[in-house]
Scaffold this active site. Structure first.
Site, PDB file in Angstrom:
ATOM      1  N   GLY A   1       0.838  -1.191   0.000  1.00 38.61           N
ATOM      2  CA  GLY A   1       0.000   0.000   0.000  1.00 38.61           C
ATOM      3  C   GLY A   1       0.873   1.242   0.000  1.00 38.61           C
ATOM      4  O   GLY A   1       2.024   1.193   0.460  1.00 38.61           O
TER       5      GLY A   1
ATOM      6  N   CYS B   1       6.159  -0.174   7.284  1.00 44.21           N
ATOM      7  CA  CYS B   1       5.753   1.000   6.517  1.00 44.21           C
ATOM      8  C   CYS B   1       6.932   1.501   5.692  1.00 44.21           C
ATOM      9  O   CYS B   1       8.056   1.560   6.196  1.00 44.21           O
ATOM     10  CB  CYS B   1       5.286   2.092   7.479  1.00 44.21           C
ATOM     11  SG  CYS B   1       4.705   3.589   6.674  1.00 44.21           S
ATOM     12  N   LEU B   2       6.655   1.869   4.454  1.00 43.56           N
ATOM     13  CA  LEU B   2       7.714   2.400   3.593  1.00 43.56           C
ATOM     14  C   LEU B   2       8.289   3.709   4.134  1.00 43.56           C
ATOM     15  O   LEU B   2       9.443   4.032   3.865  1.00 43.56           O
ATOM     16  CB  LEU B   2       7.192   2.608   2.169  1.00 43.56           C
ATOM     17  CG  LEU B   2       6.750   1.343   1.427  1.00 43.56           C
ATOM     18  CD1 LEU B   2       6.180   1.702   0.060  1.00 43.56           C
ATOM     19  CD2 LEU B   2       7.895   0.357   1.294  1.00 43.56           C
TER      20      LEU B   2
ATOM     21  N   HIS C   1      -2.617   7.061   7.106  1.00 38.72           N
ATOM     22  CA  HIS C   1      -1.725   8.029   6.452  1.00 38.72           C
ATOM     23  C   HIS C   1      -2.503   9.250   5.966  1.00 38.72           C
ATOM     24  O   HIS C   1      -2.009  10.374   6.048  1.00 38.72           O
ATOM     25  CB  HIS C   1      -0.992   7.395   5.273  1.00 38.72           C
ATOM     26  CG  HIS C   1       0.195   6.591   5.649  1.00 38.72           C
ATOM     27  ND1 HIS C   1       1.258   7.110   6.359  1.00 38.72           N
ATOM     28  CD2 HIS C   1       0.512   5.289   5.412  1.00 38.72           C
ATOM     29  CE1 HIS C   1       2.171   6.169   6.543  1.00 38.72           C
ATOM     30  NE2 HIS C   1       1.742   5.055   5.987  1.00 38.72           N
TER      31      HIS C   1
ATOM     32  N   GLN D   1       2.730   9.919   1.548  1.00 43.47           N
ATOM     33  CA  GLN D   1       4.036   9.268   1.626  1.00 43.47           C
ATOM     34  C   GLN D   1       4.954   9.663   0.469  1.00 43.47           C
ATOM     35  O   GLN D   1       6.164   9.438   0.558  1.00 43.47           O
ATOM     36  CB  GLN D   1       3.873   7.747   1.633  1.00 43.47           C
ATOM     37  CG  GLN D   1       3.241   7.217   2.895  1.00 43.47           C
ATOM     38  CD  GLN D   1       3.138   5.724   2.841  1.00 43.47           C
ATOM     39  OE1 GLN D   1       2.173   5.169   2.344  1.00 43.47           O
ATOM     40  NE2 GLN D   1       4.164   5.066   3.353  1.00 43.47           N
TER      41      GLN D   1
ATOM     42  N   HIS E   1      -4.322   0.963   7.475  1.00 42.17           N
ATOM     43  CA  HIS E   1      -2.972   1.527   7.506  1.00 42.17           C
ATOM     44  C   HIS E   1      -2.882   2.730   6.562  1.00 42.17           C
ATOM     45  O   HIS E   1      -2.377   3.795   6.944  1.00 42.17           O
ATOM     46  CB  HIS E   1      -1.974   0.433   7.115  1.00 42.17           C
ATOM     47  CG  HIS E   1      -0.548   0.890   7.117  1.00 42.17           C
ATOM     48  ND1 HIS E   1       0.343   0.498   8.089  1.00 42.17           N
ATOM     49  CD2 HIS E   1       0.151   1.691   6.264  1.00 42.17           C
ATOM     50  CE1 HIS E   1       1.524   1.049   7.837  1.00 42.17           C
ATOM     51  NE2 HIS E   1       1.436   1.774   6.727  1.00 42.17           N
ATOM     52  N   GLU E   2      -3.380   2.561   5.331  1.00 42.64           N
ATOM     53  CA  GLU E   2      -3.310   3.661   4.358  1.00 42.64           C
ATOM     54  C   GLU E   2      -4.252   4.794   4.736  1.00 42.64           C
ATOM     55  O   GLU E   2      -3.914   5.969   4.580  1.00 42.64           O
ATOM     56  CB  GLU E   2      -3.603   3.147   2.939  1.00 42.64           C
ATOM     57  CG  GLU E   2      -2.638   2.087   2.450  1.00 42.64           C
ATOM     58  CD  GLU E   2      -1.170   2.408   2.659  1.00 42.64           C
ATOM     59  OE1 GLU E   2      -0.768   3.580   2.509  1.00 42.64           O
ATOM     60  OE2 GLU E   2      -0.395   1.486   2.994  1.00 42.64           O
TER      61      GLU E   2
END
Length: 175
Positions: A49, A97-98, A143, A54, A139-140
């Site tokens: 994702g 997480c990226l 963000h 991000q 999760h997304e």
């Protein structure tokens, strides 16, 4: 398509609530290119994702896709998503997480939810998700609300670098 730079924890855009996208703007080449670039960036960094904040864009857009052992999720684009919890049960599981590279932690998430959003063409969509798909959506969505998974962790004692996670935690998870 272009691989975009992923911002890391500490960049202010990760802590801002993302701006909702006007449906007519989705038809613009700029936003369609951004969505394509987000998909390519997520794939390049082996993510499941990626949210627009991000990649330094405060827009309520997220892309999700998985073909791994945790679940099969088709490419999904969510614009201006709203979440409705369908099951009050919280499931705690590992996340990364990226924007917080090389770390993992156990995070409680709702087991089942419905997401109402627009797709990349501006059409209304509704998705019911459970398990891993529901986890990734939450999760997304976080963000887009200016949150990261660390904010949701109940116990920071489970926070681990990837190498130590694989060495000390993963063997215990698999039996």
């Amino acid at each position: 398509m272009t691989i975009l730079k992923v911002c890391r924890l500490g960049h202010p855009v990760l802590r801002m609530e993302a701006q909702r996208v006007h449906p007519a703007d989705l038809a613009t080449p700029a936003l369609q290119t951004l969505i394509n670039d987000m998909m390519q960036t997520m794939e390049e960094y082996y993510g499941v994702g990626l949210a627009a904040p991000q990649i330094h864009e405060s827009l309520a857009i997220a892309v999700i896709e998985s073909h791994g052992p945790r679940g099969e999720i088709p490419m999904t684009v969510l614009v201006n998503p709203d979440i409705t919890v369908l099951d009050e049960e919280l499931i705690e599981d590992w996340e990364g997480c990226l924007s917080i590279p090389d770390l993992r932690g156990r995070v409680p998430r709702w087991r089942k939810l419905r997401v109402d959003a627009l797709d990349r063409d501006g059409k209304k969509i509704q998705i019911k998700a459970d398990g891993f798909f529901a986890r990734v959506i939450q999760h997304e969505f976080d963000h887009l609300m200016g949150k990261v998974y660390l904010d949701r962790m109940r116990d920071l004692k489970t926070l681990a670098h990837l190498t130590e996670f694989q060495r000390y935690w993963l063997p215990h998870e698999n039996g």
